[in-house]
Design an enzyme around this catalytic site. Sequence first.
Site, mmCIF file in Angstrom:
data_model
loop_
_atom_site.group_PDB
_atom_site.id
_atom_site.type_symbol
_atom_site.label_atom_id
_atom_site.label_comp_id
_atom_site.label_asym_id
_atom_site.label_seq_id
_atom_site.Cartn_x
_atom_site.Cartn_y
_atom_site.Cartn_z
ATOM 1 N N MET D 1 1.004 -1.168 0.058
ATOM 2 C CA MET D 1 -0.109 -0.096 0.262
ATOM 3 C C MET D 1 0.850 1.148 -0.115
ATOM 4 O O MET D 1 2.022 1.265 0.838
ATOM 5 C CB MET D 1 -0.980 0.157 1.233
ATOM 6 C CG MET D 1 -1.065 -1.270 1.858
ATOM 7 S SD MET D 1 -0.005 -1.724 2.716
ATOM 8 C CE MET D 1 1.316 -2.667 1.968
ATOM 9 N N PRO D 2 0.581 2.319 -0.911
ATOM 10 C CA PRO D 2 -0.339 2.602 -1.415
ATOM 11 C C PRO D 2 -0.766 2.099 -2.589
ATOM 12 O O PRO D 2 0.250 1.584 -3.244
ATOM 13 C CB PRO D 2 -0.458 4.147 -1.146
ATOM 14 C CG PRO D 2 0.997 4.147 -1.818
ATOM 15 C CD PRO D 2 1.630 3.192 -1.057
#
Lengths: 65, 65, 65, 65, 65, 65
Positions: D1-2
């Site tokens: 992530m992101p």
Amino acid sequence: MPLIQVVQTPGKTAEQKRELVRELTDTYVRVTGGKPESVWVTIGEVATDSWSIAGETLADRAAKA
Amino acid sequence: MPLIQVVQTPGKTAEQKRELVRELTDTYVRVTGGKPESVWVTIGEVATDSWSIAGETLADRAAKA
Amino acid sequence: MPLIQVVQTPGKTAEQKRELVRELTDTYVRVTGGKPESVWVTIGEVATDSWSIAGETLADRAAKA
Amino acid sequence: MPLIQVVQTPGKTAEQKRELVRELTDTYVRVTGGKPESVWVTIGEVATDSWSIAGETLADRAAKA
Amino acid sequence: MPLIQVVQTPGKTAEQKRELVRELTDTYVRVTGGKPESVWVTIGEVATDSWSIAGETLADRAAKA
Amino acid sequence: MPLIQVVQTPGKTAEQKRELVRELTDTYVRVTGGKPESVWVTIGEVATDSWSIAGETLADRAAKA
């Protein structure tokens, strides 16, 4: 702002797209009171063999109908 | 509802897509208890030169491997 | 890769979410032959007053039913 | 992530895409302190006849300019 | 154009978001040669109990680590 | 099909959302000739500190104006 993202199946004409973005923008502005300049619309496409309802692709549903 | 949007790299066959939308729908319904008719699945594609991990495209990573 | 983005209405339990991401991942891997480590699933929510079918919100449809 | 999802109009070169995903990833990591390995970037395209500002497609705006 | 949509887990400060949108915009403009005024960045959040890798939520992975 | 996803800043009333989904659906159907029952609209929100134009958040732009 806002952003309005339309996803539909292929086959719309250029004129339909032109009218669609104009009309969706007008509608948004009329309902919310914003400025047209701040409205973005994008149109994306997903083919009928890549979109399903109830687990069956739109292509297969159309072939049965 | 719900909407399940899959994004993957190109190269899957029509049969894999057909099975994928059917199985993802079945899975969703089994876990949450909803109705199949309310489940939409879309499959989108992003090419390997347009998808990166750690700043390197999948195409470049594959070329090295 | 791939990315599986689920959008649903609120109200699912943490356990349902946990099971959902696990099962959707397993399904994807089984159908396509990929590796589990490359599958991301995200779950987003849209409230019933912000989701419509045929121009009517899910909240209004539920109130009528 | 992101996850960083870029949507732009067509016409960028492979080298620009390669640089773009690398630089966006570096930027994200520098600002937030995360690890490069957890950053995915995807680049999608929307044609100029399918993207509008103020209700007018980018194609039509360019034709006027 | 373009649109840059960031999806990340919660917990970033307002200052990090401010810097992030500024730096991502600068990066995009530097690489592609476009105008800053045409770059939109949005930041969305997905909670760690709603994001999985390999079928396991980020929350559960963090609890194990 | 289609799917119309609106992303806007917070602050619209329930009545505005209700009117918005109804009017966007009507507009889509009128322009393309499809059936209302096949049109889904979702409304999502992004806060003004998480949306930027030209690298500056809408919150900061509003504070200056």
